[in-house]
Motif scaffolding. Sequence first.
Motif, PDB file in Angstrom:
ATOM      1  N   TYR A  40      -0.908   5.442   5.183  1.00 23.11           N
ATOM      2  CA  TYR A  40      -0.353   4.676   6.303  1.00 23.11           C
ATOM      3  C   TYR A  40      -1.201   4.824   7.566  1.00 23.11           C
ATOM      4  O   TYR A  40      -1.571   3.843   8.211  1.00 23.11           O
TER       5      TYR A  40
ATOM      6  N   VAL B 118      -1.094  -7.383   4.337  1.00 18.23           N
ATOM      7  CA  VAL B 118      -1.002  -5.970   3.972  1.00 18.23           C
ATOM      8  C   VAL B 118       0.304  -5.375   4.485  1.00 18.23           C
ATOM      9  O   VAL B 118       0.627  -5.484   5.679  1.00 18.23           O
TER      10      VAL B 118
ATOM     11  N   CYS C 125       2.923  -1.792   4.345  1.00 14.81           N
ATOM     12  CA  CYS C 125       3.037  -0.363   4.058  1.00 14.81           C
ATOM     13  C   CYS C 125       4.290   0.159   4.754  1.00 14.81           C
ATOM     14  O   CYS C 125       4.577  -0.224   5.906  1.00 14.81           O
TER      15      CYS C 125
ATOM     16  N   ILE D 167       1.469  -4.749   8.166  1.00 17.17           N
ATOM     17  CA  ILE D 167       0.446  -4.011   8.902  1.00 17.17           C
ATOM     18  C   ILE D 167      -0.590  -4.947   9.507  1.00 17.17           C
ATOM     19  O   ILE D 167      -1.063  -4.750  10.626  1.00 17.17           O
TER      20      ILE D 167
ATOM     21  N   MET E 189      -9.514  -3.702   6.471  1.00 16.94           N
ATOM     22  CA  MET E 189      -8.639  -4.411   7.401  1.00 16.94           C
ATOM     23  C   MET E 189      -9.456  -5.296   8.336  1.00 16.94           C
ATOM     24  O   MET E 189     -10.466  -4.873   8.888  1.00 16.94           O
TER      25      MET E 189
ATOM     26  N   GLY F 119      -6.086  -8.075   5.619  1.00 12.06           N
ATOM     27  CA  GLY F 119      -7.256  -7.374   5.110  1.00 12.06           C
ATOM     28  C   GLY F 119      -7.956  -8.191   4.042  1.00 12.06           C
ATOM     29  O   GLY F 119      -7.521  -9.292   3.687  1.00 12.06           O
TER      30      GLY F 119
ATOM     31  N   LYS G 106      -4.276   5.780   7.842  1.00  9.78           N
ATOM     32  CA  LYS G 106      -5.604   5.181   7.657  1.00  9.78           C
ATOM     33  C   LYS G 106      -5.573   3.692   7.955  1.00  9.78           C
ATOM     34  O   LYS G 106      -6.470   3.144   8.601  1.00  9.78           O
ATOM     35  N   LEU G 107      -4.526   3.033   7.473  1.00  7.66           N
ATOM     36  CA  LEU G 107      -4.390   1.599   7.711  1.00  7.66           C
ATOM     37  C   LEU G 107      -4.275   1.294   9.201  1.00  7.66           C
ATOM     38  O   LEU G 107      -4.911   0.379   9.719  1.00  7.66           O
TER      39      LEU G 107
ATOM     40  N   VAL H 143      -9.320   1.353   2.480  1.00  4.76           N
ATOM     41  CA  VAL H 143      -8.461   2.056   1.531  1.00  4.76           C
ATOM     42  C   VAL H 143      -8.875   1.677   0.119  1.00  4.76           C
ATOM     43  O   VAL H 143      -9.055   0.492  -0.183  1.00  4.76           O
TER      44      VAL H 143
ATOM     45  N   VAL I  74      -5.372  -5.291  12.480  1.00  2.00           N
ATOM     46  CA  VAL I  74      -4.222  -4.381  12.436  1.00  2.00           C
ATOM     47  C   VAL I  74      -3.254  -4.836  13.519  1.00  2.00           C
ATOM     48  O   VAL I  74      -3.618  -4.916  14.690  1.00  2.00           O
TER      49      VAL I  74
ATOM     50  N   ILE J 147       0.831  -1.203   0.000  1.00  2.00           N
ATOM     51  CA  ILE J 147       0.000   0.000   0.000  1.00  2.00           C
ATOM     52  C   ILE J 147       0.871   1.260   0.000  1.00  2.00           C
ATOM     53  O   ILE J 147       1.928   1.300   0.628  1.00  2.00           O
TER      54      ILE J 147
END
Length: 295
Positions: free
Chosen positions: A243, A271, A273, A278, A290, A281, A245-246, A252, A293, A238
């Motif tokens: 970043y 995922v 980034c 991360i 996601m 998702g 937001k994740l 996203v 996380v 990503i």
Amino acid sequence: MNGIINVLKPPGMTSSNVVVYLRKLLKVPKVGHTGTLDPQAVGVLPICIGKATKLSDFLMSDRKTYIGELTLGVKTDTLDVEGKVISSKPVKCNIENIEEAFKVFSGDIEQIPPVYSAIKYKGQKLYKLAREGIEVSMPPREITIYKNEIIKYYPPDKVFFKVECSKGTYIRSLCRDIGDYLGCGAYMSFLMRSQSGYFDISHSYTLDEIEKYYKNGAIESFLIPMDLPLIKLKSIYISSKVYNKLLNGNAVYVDFIDNKQDIVYNEYVKVYCKGQFIGVGIFKDDCLKMKNVLL
């Protein structure tokens, strides 16, 4: 501390005992195993530490491989060597009969779990009900035996075997069913889990080894990164622009995916980034949402 430990479970120790031991040793509140291994059994027991406990469902669904021994002619109440003998019969079958039985119990089959197991019935574990003398009729469950082969037959009553199977398979039940098919009964006299998905017994650690490494400050010797065992999931990278937001678990849009050619819908993906894992998702409606996380 976040990661996964490939523990070599010793005999006589429950999977929950291993979890409690490591929670105290590592001083980490969140510790969990990825599938119960019978107390008398040995072998691979992946243990999730910290945020890795959010991945336990993914790891539990992996195939398992076992090396075991069944003893013909005797049935026990627990279906293993620890149980009380409830019947015995002469063993009149030969290797051809046994090979036929192993073929019958292969592929997609139905299996009734042992009454002495950690499966819950109306909120209570079956083994507790069994110890109280309460009989419960459990419905059969669908499982898959991918491989079921005889390694060595020691006449008249010992069969050494190897099984590769799906989640939820009980090798004790498999031994019982093979014995019933042969007309003489059987119980599981030995069990070792040699593989659980990514985790192999050749790269597992005893509890003594883990304690030694930990006290010497060598955590990296046994702690496996969280993304490494998720070998079945595709990797998605990503843009660093989203970043934050994740990290907040926000969806996203696919426009921010660097490797759009690897996008698969309605399947979980790993995922990444800013060069970091991360979490996990899933793509739905042109968005990456996601599930977990892990930073």
